[in-house]
Each structure stands twice: as C-alpha cells, then as structure tokens.
Design a protein around this motif. Structure first.
Motif, PDB file in Angstrom:
ATOM      1  N   PHE A 197      20.931  48.594  45.764  1.00  0.00           N
ATOM      2  CA  PHE A 197      22.312  48.109  45.809  1.00  0.00           C
ATOM      3  C   PHE A 197      23.166  48.890  44.817  1.00  0.00           C
ATOM      4  O   PHE A 197      22.794  49.031  43.656  1.00  0.00           O
ATOM      5  CB  PHE A 197      22.384  46.612  45.499  1.00  0.00           C
ATOM      6  CG  PHE A 197      23.699  46.002  45.861  1.00  0.00           C
ATOM      7  CD1 PHE A 197      24.006  45.706  47.181  1.00  0.00           C
ATOM      8  CD2 PHE A 197      24.657  45.744  44.882  1.00  0.00           C
ATOM      9  CE1 PHE A 197      25.234  45.157  47.528  1.00  0.00           C
ATOM     10  CE2 PHE A 197      25.887  45.195  45.215  1.00  0.00           C
ATOM     11  CZ  PHE A 197      26.181  44.902  46.548  1.00  0.00           C
ATOM     12  N   PRO A 198      24.302  49.417  45.257  1.00  0.00           N
ATOM     13  CA  PRO A 198      25.124  50.231  44.360  1.00  0.00           C
ATOM     14  C   PRO A 198      25.585  49.456  43.122  1.00  0.00           C
ATOM     15  O   PRO A 198      25.884  48.259  43.194  1.00  0.00           O
ATOM     16  CB  PRO A 198      26.319  50.617  45.241  1.00  0.00           C
ATOM     17  CG  PRO A 198      25.822  50.502  46.646  1.00  0.00           C
ATOM     18  CD  PRO A 198      24.854  49.360  46.623  1.00  0.00           C
ATOM     19  N   GLU A 199      25.659  50.155  42.015  1.00  0.00           N
ATOM     20  CA  GLU A 199      26.184  49.564  40.781  1.00  0.00           C
ATOM     21  C   GLU A 199      27.681  49.317  40.937  1.00  0.00           C
ATOM     22  O   GLU A 199      28.353  49.911  41.790  1.00  0.00           O
ATOM     23  CB  GLU A 199      25.936  50.508  39.598  1.00  0.00           C
ATOM     24  CG  GLU A 199      24.466  50.768  39.303  1.00  0.00           C
ATOM     25  CD  GLU A 199      23.736  49.518  38.808  1.00  0.00           C
ATOM     26  OE1 GLU A 199      24.411  48.635  38.212  1.00  0.00           O
ATOM     27  OE2 GLU A 199      22.519  49.416  39.016  1.00  0.00           O
ATOM     28  N   ALA A 200      28.218  48.446  40.083  1.00  0.00           N
ATOM     29  CA  ALA A 200      29.635  48.091  40.165  1.00  0.00           C
ATOM     30  C   ALA A 200      30.532  49.318  40.117  1.00  0.00           C
ATOM     31  O   ALA A 200      31.537  49.402  40.838  1.00  0.00           O
ATOM     32  CB  ALA A 200      29.991  47.123  39.035  1.00  0.00           C
ATOM     33  N   GLU A 201      30.160  50.301  39.297  1.00  0.00           N
ATOM     34  CA  GLU A 201      30.976  51.511  39.166  1.00  0.00           C
ATOM     35  C   GLU A 201      31.089  52.257  40.495  1.00  0.00           C
ATOM     36  O   GLU A 201      32.122  52.859  40.797  1.00  0.00           O
ATOM     37  CB  GLU A 201      30.370  52.423  38.099  1.00  0.00           C
ATOM     38  CG  GLU A 201      31.155  53.685  37.830  1.00  0.00           C
ATOM     39  CD  GLU A 201      32.534  53.437  37.242  1.00  0.00           C
ATOM     40  OE1 GLU A 201      33.401  54.316  37.397  1.00  0.00           O
ATOM     41  OE2 GLU A 201      32.750  52.357  36.639  1.00  0.00           O
TER      42      GLU A 201
ATOM     43  N   TYR B 236      26.640  36.179  44.761  1.00  0.00           N
ATOM     44  CA  TYR B 236      25.765  37.274  44.339  1.00  0.00           C
ATOM     45  C   TYR B 236      26.571  38.559  44.170  1.00  0.00           C
ATOM     46  O   TYR B 236      26.405  39.302  43.197  1.00  0.00           O
ATOM     47  CB  TYR B 236      24.661  37.516  45.379  1.00  0.00           C
ATOM     48  CG  TYR B 236      23.481  36.587  45.290  1.00  0.00           C
ATOM     49  CD1 TYR B 236      22.879  36.293  44.064  1.00  0.00           C
ATOM     50  CD2 TYR B 236      22.938  36.005  46.441  1.00  0.00           C
ATOM     51  CE1 TYR B 236      21.788  35.448  43.993  1.00  0.00           C
ATOM     52  CE2 TYR B 236      21.847  35.164  46.381  1.00  0.00           C
ATOM     53  CZ  TYR B 236      21.270  34.879  45.150  1.00  0.00           C
ATOM     54  OH  TYR B 236      20.178  34.041  45.084  1.00  0.00           O
ATOM     55  N   LEU B 237      27.443  38.824  45.130  1.00  0.00           N
ATOM     56  CA  LEU B 237      28.254  40.040  45.067  1.00  0.00           C
ATOM     57  C   LEU B 237      29.237  39.983  43.896  1.00  0.00           C
ATOM     58  O   LEU B 237      29.460  40.982  43.204  1.00  0.00           O
ATOM     59  CB  LEU B 237      29.010  40.228  46.386  1.00  0.00           C
ATOM     60  CG  LEU B 237      28.139  40.445  47.633  1.00  0.00           C
ATOM     61  CD1 LEU B 237      28.990  40.443  48.888  1.00  0.00           C
ATOM     62  CD2 LEU B 237      27.337  41.738  47.532  1.00  0.00           C
ATOM     63  N   LYS B 238      29.787  38.807  43.680  1.00  0.00           N
ATOM     64  CA  LYS B 238      30.738  38.649  42.571  1.00  0.00           C
ATOM     65  C   LYS B 238      30.052  38.871  41.230  1.00  0.00           C
ATOM     66  O   LYS B 238      30.601  39.532  40.330  1.00  0.00           O
ATOM     67  CB  LYS B 238      31.361  37.257  42.634  1.00  0.00           C
ATOM     68  CG  LYS B 238      32.453  37.027  41.593  1.00  0.00           C
ATOM     69  CD  LYS B 238      33.118  35.679  41.802  1.00  0.00           C
ATOM     70  CE  LYS B 238      34.269  35.480  40.807  1.00  0.00           C
ATOM     71  NZ  LYS B 238      34.966  34.193  41.035  1.00  0.00           N
ATOM     72  N   GLU B 239      28.839  38.336  41.097  1.00  0.00           N
ATOM     73  CA  GLU B 239      28.097  38.490  39.841  1.00  0.00           C
ATOM     74  C   GLU B 239      27.821  39.949  39.517  1.00  0.00           C
ATOM     75  O   GLU B 239      27.669  40.321  38.352  1.00  0.00           O
ATOM     76  CB  GLU B 239      26.767  37.726  39.928  1.00  0.00           C
ATOM     77  CG  GLU B 239      26.916  36.219  39.877  1.00  0.00           C
ATOM     78  CD  GLU B 239      25.644  35.494  40.303  1.00  0.00           C
ATOM     79  OE1 GLU B 239      24.602  36.184  40.518  1.00  0.00           O
ATOM     80  OE2 GLU B 239      25.688  34.263  40.438  1.00  0.00           O
TER      81      GLU B 239
END
Length: 342
Positions: A235-239, A266-269
């Motif tokens: 899963f891609p990192e937030a950046e 989950y996505l928000k976290e």
C-alpha cells in the motif's frame, strides 16, 4: 493498436470450470470479432481448485505475459479474493520489477491488488473491466457504454475522457445457458454527483475496490494478507498519495455501512485523505447502500474542502468505463466529464 491479448487468472480460476465454458466461448468470439489474437496463459484455465492452490503459477503467467514481446494487452479473467498470495513470487527477488514491459493491463475488483503491485514498480495500468464480467456478457452484445471504452482502449491504447452512462443495469442473478441473449433491467442514471468540495480538481488516479483495500489492513478474510502486504510494502505511503485522486468502488459483496466506514477509517489513518486532491466513488451494485455510503464519505473523511464525487460508472455496477491509473486527470463535475492528459 492492440493485436494480441493474453488472458490471465490472477485470482479466481473460474474460467477453467465446465459450467462457465458457454460464457467463455461468447467472450472469445467477441475478442476474435475485433480481430484480436487471444492467448490463454498456461494456468489460466486450470480451474478454481488448482489456481487457488498455486499462486506461484499465477505469478508465472503474469510474468510470462509481460515477457512475451508479442503480447500487447494483459486482460484479467475476473477478480477473486486472494491475488495477494502472489506477492512473494513477484517481489521476493524483484521478479516483477525486472520483468515488466509497457503493456496494457486491464482488470478490476481483487485485481486492485495487482494494480497496486504494478504501481509499486512504476507501471501505469487500466482499471474497470475484465474478460468474464464484460466480454462474456450474456446479453446479445456487450453493454454499449462498456463496449465504447473497451473499443477505445484496444484501438488507441488509452482512454481520453469519461462521461456518465445514461443508464445503469441491475446485476444479473442467473448465469446459465438459457440466459444467453437476455438483458437485465435498465434504469436512468443520475450522472456524476458532487458531494462536497470544488467541482473541478486534478491529479493522477489510483485506487480500486474498497473491499480489497480493507483486506490489506484487516485479516478477517485471510490472516496473512495484512502481513504479506506490509512485508512487501504494497500500500502506498501517504507521501505517494500527495496530489493524487483516489478511486473507491465497492464489490458484489455489497459491504455493509459498518464495513464501508471501517474501510474509510483505515485509509484515513494512513493519511490518504490528507494527501489526495479528491475522491471518486463508484456507483454501488444495484445502488445498494448508496445513500449510506455518500453520508459516510463526508462524515469519515471530515474535510469539507476535499472534493468527493459519487456515482462513477466503474467497477462492480454495470455498465463500466475504463479508467487509466497514473495519468494526469481533470475531473469537472459541472461539465460531467473526466479528461486525461495523455
């Protein structure tokens, strides 16, 4: 222009089962009518049990299709629920990164995981349709809206723009030879619905089936899925989400509002909604829980300035467009269009 298509079974091996051969023949006939040469990869038709038990063979087929210089397009047979089990065979020794070539890759549903694999190694892909679900449609022809995007992809190698379908179709509940030539009920479609935020926004699109993304973080379906996804940094990192648009569409399992909420949480976290420029949400199958999903998107994301557009004709609700991942897109809900730069 696409000339040679490889069909792969990267999740379910259902196209190898006797009870779907009449559907497979419909799909193969349609592909050949387009003048396409079809190659069924060696393990694609070995059936449900074999394909499930041998993720290494699924990985072999995927790598072989990318290696084959004659193949222009890799078309996924269908989704499923355990394509994640291919991860060790594609990433342990950089197998996928060392093999990929610039081909069209098309699939949806559990294939979300394959799209994230390809994103990880820098390959653009196309989300929205699959062989058994679309080419093998039992109606007298493919749904016109679905067919339009498939034809554009195989003739131009890309998708230039997406507009809403005029209608949506109820999900087919019976798949048997006596259903060949029948149509499912159609209803007027309402178009792209802006839930909040600016009506115009841009970014490269990434995402897919929200159920599959839920399973990346939740081990209820497969206990080792979150473990493997974390090990291989799927899963891609937030950046990496910064400036992108996330696509979220829901599966035929019709996730309850409670699961939909948890998926969004989950996505928000993981900082996704603080990074992206906008959210595109697919029309749910049979419009089940549509109003609940719309409310949850606004409530859980809790960023009134973030653009959220609902009712995109992609994923599990019929008919389906095709959406390029990794290409700069501009969403204009006022004009009811999504344009792609390349």
């Amino acid at each position: 222009m696409v000339k040679n298509v490889a069909i792969v079974s990267l999740s379910s091996g259902i196209i190898g089962e006797p009870f779907v051969q009449f559907e497979v023949e419909i799909g193969l006939k349609r592909l050949k009518e387009y003048g396409l040469n079809v190659k069924l990869m060696p393990n694609a038709c070995k059936g449900l049990e074999y394909v499930k038990a041998h993720p290494e063979k699924r990985a072999e087929d995927m790598l072989a299709a990318f290696r084959d210089p004659e193949i222009d397009m890799i078309l996924c047979a269908i989704g499923g629920d355990d394509t994640y089990s291919m991860l060790p065979y594609l990433f342990e020794n950089n197998e996928l990164a060392e093999t990929i070539s610039n081909k069209i890759f098309l699939g949806f549903s559990d294939t979300t995981i394959n799209h994230l694999m390809l994103h990880k190694v820098g390959l653009r892909s196309f989300y929205g349709q699959a062989f058994l679900c679309d080419l093998c449609e039992l109606a007298p022809e493919m749904h016109p809206y679905t067919r339009k995007y498939f034809e554009e992809l195989i003739t131009t190698g890309t998708i230039r723009e997406i507009t809403p379908s005029d209608v949506w179709y109820e999900e087919r509940v019976r798949f048997s030879p006596d259903q060949v030539g029948t149509r499912t009920p159609a209803h007027p479609n309402q178009g792209f619905e802006l839930l909040q935020g600016s009506p115009v926004f841009s970014g490269k699109i990434l995402g897919g089936c929200i159920d599959s993304m839920y399973d990346i973080f939740n081990g209820d379906r497969y206990a080792d899925m979150p473990v493997l996804c974390e090990k291989y940094h799927l899963f891609p990192e937030a950046e990496d989400w910064k400036g992108r648009i996330i696509l979220l569409e829901s599966s035929e399992e019709k996730p309850t509002p409670e699961q939909y909420r948890k998926s969004l949480e989950y996505l928000k976290e993981r900082g996704v909604f603080d990074a992206v420029n906008g959210v595109l949400a697919g029309k749910p199958m049979d419009e089940t829980y549509a109003e609940e999903y719309k409310q949850l998107l606004k409530e859980v994301i809790a960023k009134p300035e973030l653009s959220i557009v609902f009712n995109i004709n992609i994923g599990h609700a019929m008919p389906r467009c095709i959406m390029p991942f990794g290409v700069e897109a501009t969403v204009d809900t006022g004009k009811q269009i999504i344009r792609f730069a390349e």
